[in-house]
Design a protein around this motif. Structure first.
Motif, short mmCIF file in Angstrom:
data_model
loop_
_atom_site.label_atom_id
_atom_site.label_comp_id
_atom_site.label_asym_id
_atom_site.label_seq_id
_atom_site.Cartn_x
_atom_site.Cartn_y
_atom_site.Cartn_z
N GLN A 1 0.84 -1.20 0.00
CA GLN A 1 0.00 0.00 0.00
C GLN A 1 0.87 1.24 0.00
O GLN A 1 1.80 1.36 0.78
N SER A 2 0.57 2.16 -0.92
CA SER A 2 1.27 3.45 -0.92
C SER A 2 0.34 4.47 -0.24
O SER A 2 -0.64 4.11 0.36
N GLY A 3 0.63 5.75 -0.41
CA GLY A 3 -0.22 6.78 0.19
C GLY A 3 0.19 7.08 1.61
O GLY A 3 1.02 6.40 2.19
N SER A 4 -0.37 8.17 2.15
CA SER A 4 0.04 8.60 3.48
C SER A 4 -1.08 8.37 4.49
O SER A 4 -2.24 8.71 4.25
N ALA A 5 -0.72 7.77 5.62
CA ALA A 5 -1.71 7.50 6.66
C ALA A 5 -2.26 8.79 7.24
O ALA A 5 -3.44 8.90 7.55
N TRP A 6 -1.39 9.83 7.35
CA TRP A 6 -1.88 11.12 7.86
C TRP A 6 -2.87 11.72 6.87
O TRP A 6 -3.89 12.29 7.27
N GLY A 7 -2.55 11.58 5.58
CA GLY A 7 -3.45 12.09 4.55
C GLY A 7 -4.81 11.43 4.63
O GLY A 7 -5.85 12.09 4.53
N TYR A 8 -4.78 10.12 4.85
CA TYR A 8 -6.05 9.38 4.95
C TYR A 8 -6.82 9.83 6.19
O TYR A 8 -8.04 10.07 6.12
N ALA A 9 -6.09 9.97 7.31
CA ALA A 9 -6.74 10.37 8.56
C ALA A 9 -7.39 11.75 8.39
O ALA A 9 -8.52 11.98 8.83
N PHE A 10 -6.69 12.63 7.73
CA PHE A 10 -7.18 13.99 7.50
C PHE A 10 -8.46 13.97 6.64
O PHE A 10 -9.47 14.57 6.98
N ARG A 11 -8.40 13.23 5.53
CA ARG A 11 -9.56 13.09 4.64
C ARG A 11 -10.77 12.54 5.39
O ARG A 11 -11.87 13.06 5.28
N ARG A 12 -10.51 11.46 6.13
CA ARG A 12 -11.59 10.80 6.83
C ARG A 12 -12.23 11.75 7.85
O ARG A 12 -13.45 11.85 7.96
N PHE A 13 -11.37 12.48 8.56
CA PHE A 13 -11.86 13.41 9.57
C PHE A 13 -12.74 14.49 8.94
O PHE A 13 -13.85 14.75 9.40
N LEU A 14 -12.25 15.09 7.85
CA LEU A 14 -13.02 16.15 7.19
C LEU A 14 -14.33 15.62 6.63
O LEU A 14 -15.38 16.23 6.78
N TRP A 15 -14.27 14.43 5.99
CA TRP A 15 -15.48 13.87 5.41
C TRP A 15 -16.52 13.54 6.47
O TRP A 15 -17.71 13.76 6.27
#
Lengths: 398, 385
Positions: free
Chosen positions: A134-148
């Motif tokens: 898996q690539s991508g950033s865990a912080w980026g995912y956390a941020f997206r999830r939080f905002l959504w």
């Protein structure tokens, strides 16, 4: 040549129950340490029994990795724990703000943890000798999830299909099998129809109930020969009925449609899970739950009658003496509690957990599976820092 | 011998059906892997490099330290797998070694946790005592003030922490202050100690961090003699001197952490976690209570009062208050009989000269809450249920 490959699952409920129960028993003398071995055995069971196009998955993770991951997670939690302690000595207002802030922080962190845990499992999954990663950033995912989640909450759930599509896209566009990247081709429209139909049905019925409960409606309804109580009753029943059954409908549609939007190159996953199969699983689970809880009540009743009641009958003994003298009773009670918790988890895992996995597996086909054969190995096991967080936050899933 | 199996080379996702044959001895032999369709050898792995990896029950999955990471030979057929195991004895040895290693790690980490638990149970009173010494008294005083606010909030229904007699120069307050100073004689309390009688209907008295102790009206109503009052007062002052409130806070935090470590539930919200923590804390606080009783005894030798009054009062409360009994289920205090025995060791009335309170003072203290704030008393009946 467009070849269709099937997926099958061969694991038995009894075998899984055996793995789980053995694990719980060993957790007692090891003061909980064995839980990492139990989880590992469970994953091996699921992976090894899932056969994709004739080849099973292999889980290469070890219990020691989970143990080390947990220790890393502790390092994150220690300061947080210190903060909670400091908070508990503050004024009531500070307490409310502090705990709200901490809850938000934990929610944000759980997004990070979910993504890291997913990477941990993917990079320890082999199929045909090739690793997922898996690539991508865990912080980026956390941020997206939080905002959504914030947007979805602010729009009273209307934004949910957009959130689901965005998060699935991020997860799968960053998922790899060897050197082949997955992609998520769906959008909010993928689940919009089932979601909004159920959403507006329930909102509509709720609004109708509110309207007819207005004072001036009584006479109007009476003029047409309708009793308000009866009508409200029918509407409430319809709402409850729809809400109950739409759970299975939505779960089956979401699972089927979202997973069917996943592809890897020209190979595409197609999943079909029936709402009715899900319903029967929950039905079976409900009955078994009833049986287990009743059995425990009976056992607890015997314990109470045999141990505590005779002591209460003896007027000489103070209540607090029972607990101070009979510490073994307390131990018995504790063991009973742990046994109940373990039984409930075993029941949930063996019926709903395994059932869902099997439904998805049996309902899945891979179109154009031949195109997977040229894929080359790439990626390696992810490091352990931050991986245990999901287990510590209890958001790990499988 | 030919063994039919499947082979993944670990480089491309291309499964091959293969036949394997085991050649030579363990030290120098090979596992030869031949593609069934193409009929030529695709790999040969030294026997010594082979090790089993976990798979489905009944099947045998082999990997090799000399092949790429994901390379595998899989014998799915039970019979073939069993035959291969028979031919390759190092697999069983490998498995045994692996199992032993796992057991060692499980055993070691369990023992580590067990020793942490034991060290904790026996060491936390010491540790809390050490840590408390590192906390500056001013900080503890600030802590204490915030806790007073929290407590007043939590106890609002039964009357909060409103002073019965706010005038510090009144006869009862001066008497309590004098007793407090006498009790502190020869001890080191790093902050100003104040004991206050508050209009709260719960029969209780406690000491908070930072030198604040409270005696509740509910308890005062049940207190019949000056000896009983002095006994409780000295006991609470004992807690203040030992900084037990702060120690308790530190110990509780430590317990929560430990339980979280064992159960993996860092939030500590599960029932098992809560009960476990309560049990550990209970045993710790019983020791603190014994210490406070001992302090009370020491005070009684200087300011004459009957130290068993404390035990009399405790018995009276637990006799006629059913709710107090239920609270005693997870009691933080030692058994009353045990405490009485300890308190009876010395009869201080023979050694001490100055009485704790004069009769006039005691009557003034006894009526502290009833002379003022009669409105509060009306509330009381409702709150006591």
């Amino acid at each position: 040549m467009a070849e269709r490959a099937t997926v099958s699952f061969t694991g038995s409920r009894w075998r899984l129950a055996g793995i789980l129960i053995f694990g719980y028993i060993l957790m007692l003398p090891t003061l909980g340490i064995y839980r990492f071995w139990q989880v590992t055995a469970k994953r091996r069971f699921y992976w090894a029994n899932t056969e994709v196009d004739g080849d099973t998955l292999e889980y290469t993770g070890t219990a020691i990795q989970l143990l080390v991951g947990f220790l890393f997670a502790l390092a994150i939690f220690l300061p947080l724990y210190g903060f909670f302690f400091y908070l508990s000595t503050q004024s009531p207002e500070a307490l409310i703000y502090g705990y709200t802030g901490a809850a938000l922080l934990l929610f944000f962190l759980s997004g990070y943890a979910i993504f890291r845990a997913r990477r941990f499992r993917l990079t320890r999954t082999l199929w045909r000798g090739i690793r997922f990663h898996q690539s991508g950033s865990a912080w980026g995912y956390a941020f997206r999830r939080f905002l959504w989640f914030a947007v979805t909450a602010a729009t009273a759930g209307l934004a949910y299909p957009f959130m689901a599509a965005s998060l699935w896209k991020y997860r799968f566009n960053n998922t790899w099998y060897g050197d082949r990247r997955f992609s998520f081709t769906g959008s909010w429209r993928t689940i919009a129809a089932p979601y909004y139909i159920v959403y507006f049905l329930i909102v509509g019925l709720t609004v109708a109930i509110i309207i007819i409960s207005a004072p001036q409606m009584e006479q109007e309804l009476a003029a047409q020969g309708v009793s308000r109580e009866v009508l409200t009753g029918y509407l409430a029943m319809a709402t409850a009925f729809i809400a109950f059954f739409s759970y299975f409908y939505l779960l089956s549609r979401f699972t089927s449609r979202l997973l069917s939007s996943v592809s890897a190159g020209t190979a595409a996953l197609k999943v079909h899970v029936r709402a009715r199969s899900l319903f029967w699983q929950y039905f079976f689970y409900g009955i078994m739950l009833l049986v287990v809880v009743l059995a425990f009540l009976v056992v607890a009743g015997f314990v109470f009658q045999g141990v505590i009641e005779p002591m209460l009958a003896d007027q000489e003994i103070e209540l607090n003496e029972i607990l101070q003298i009979g510490w073994y009773n307390l131990l018995l009670l504790g063991l009973l509690y742990l046994a109940l918790m373990a039984s409930l988890t075993v029941l949930f895992e063996t019926i709903l957990g395994l059932g869902f996995w099997r439904l998805v597996a049996r309902g899945a086909v891979i179109e154009n599976a031949d195109s997977l054969k040229g894929i080359r190995a790439s990626g390696e096991e992810s490091p352990l820092v931050g991986e245990g967080l999901a287990d510590a936050l209890n958001v790990g899933g499988y | 011998m030919q063994l039919l199996g499947k082979y993944y080379d670990g480089l491309t996702a291309n499964p091959r059906t293969v036949t394997c044959s085991i050649q030579g001895t363990e030290a120098s032999g090979f596992l030869e892997i031949t593609d069934l369709e193409l009929n030529h050898e695709v790999a040969h792995w030294p026997q010594g490099s082979l090790f089993p990896v976990p798979g489905k029950s009944g099947e045998l999955r082999l990997a090799s330290t000399s092949a790429p990471e994901g390379a595998r030979v899989v014998f799915s057929d039970r019979e073939i797998a069993a035959r291969a195991r028979g031919e390759l004895p190092m697999l069983a040895r490998h498995r045994q070694k692996h199992t032993r290693r796992q057991f060692r790690i499980i055993g070691l980490s369990s023992m580590a946790i067990a020793s942490v638990v034991l060290a904790y149970i026996y060491g936390i009173p010491l540790l809390a005592g050490q840590v408390v010494g590192l906390i500056p008294p001013e900080m503890e005083t600030r802590f204490g003030e915030k806790i007073v606010v929290q407590m007043a909030d939590a106890l609002e229904e039964s009357g909060g922490l409103t002073l019965c007699d706010p005038d510090p120069e009144s006869l009862p307050n001066r008497a309590i202050q004098r007793f407090t100073e006498a009790a502190l004689e020869g001890t080191y309390a790093p902050f100003d100690v104040s004991v206050q009688v508050v209009a709260n209907s719960i029969p209780n008295a406690f000491a908070l961090p930072g030198g604040r102790a409270f005696y509740f009206q509910g308890l005062l109503d049940k207190t019949e003699t000056a000896d009983e009052f002095a006994g409780v007062l000295a006991h609470e002052i004992g807690h203040v001197v030992h900084r037990d409130g702060m120690k308790q806070l530190i110990a509780t935090a430590g317990t929560g952490l430990l339980v979280g470590f064992v159960l993996g539930d860092i939030t500590g919200l599960s029932v098992a976690g809560t009960v476990g923590a309560a049990l550990i804390n209970t045993s710790f606080s019983r020791d603190a209570e014994r210490e406070a009783d001992r302090f009370s005894l020491a005070v009684a030798q200087r300011r004459a009062f009957e130290p068993t009054g404390l035990a009399d009062l405790l018995e009276r409360i637990s006799d006629d208050d059913a709710s107090a009994q239920i609270f005693a289920l997870l009691s933080t205090h030692p058994l009353t009989q045990e405490r009485r025995a300890a308190l009876e060791e010395i009869n201080p009335l023979e050694t001490a000269a100055i009485p704790a309170f004069s009769e006039e003072e005691w009557q003034a203290i006894k009526s502290m809450c009833s002379t003022r704030g009669t409105g509060k008393r009306k509330n009381k009946g409702r709150d006591r249920r």
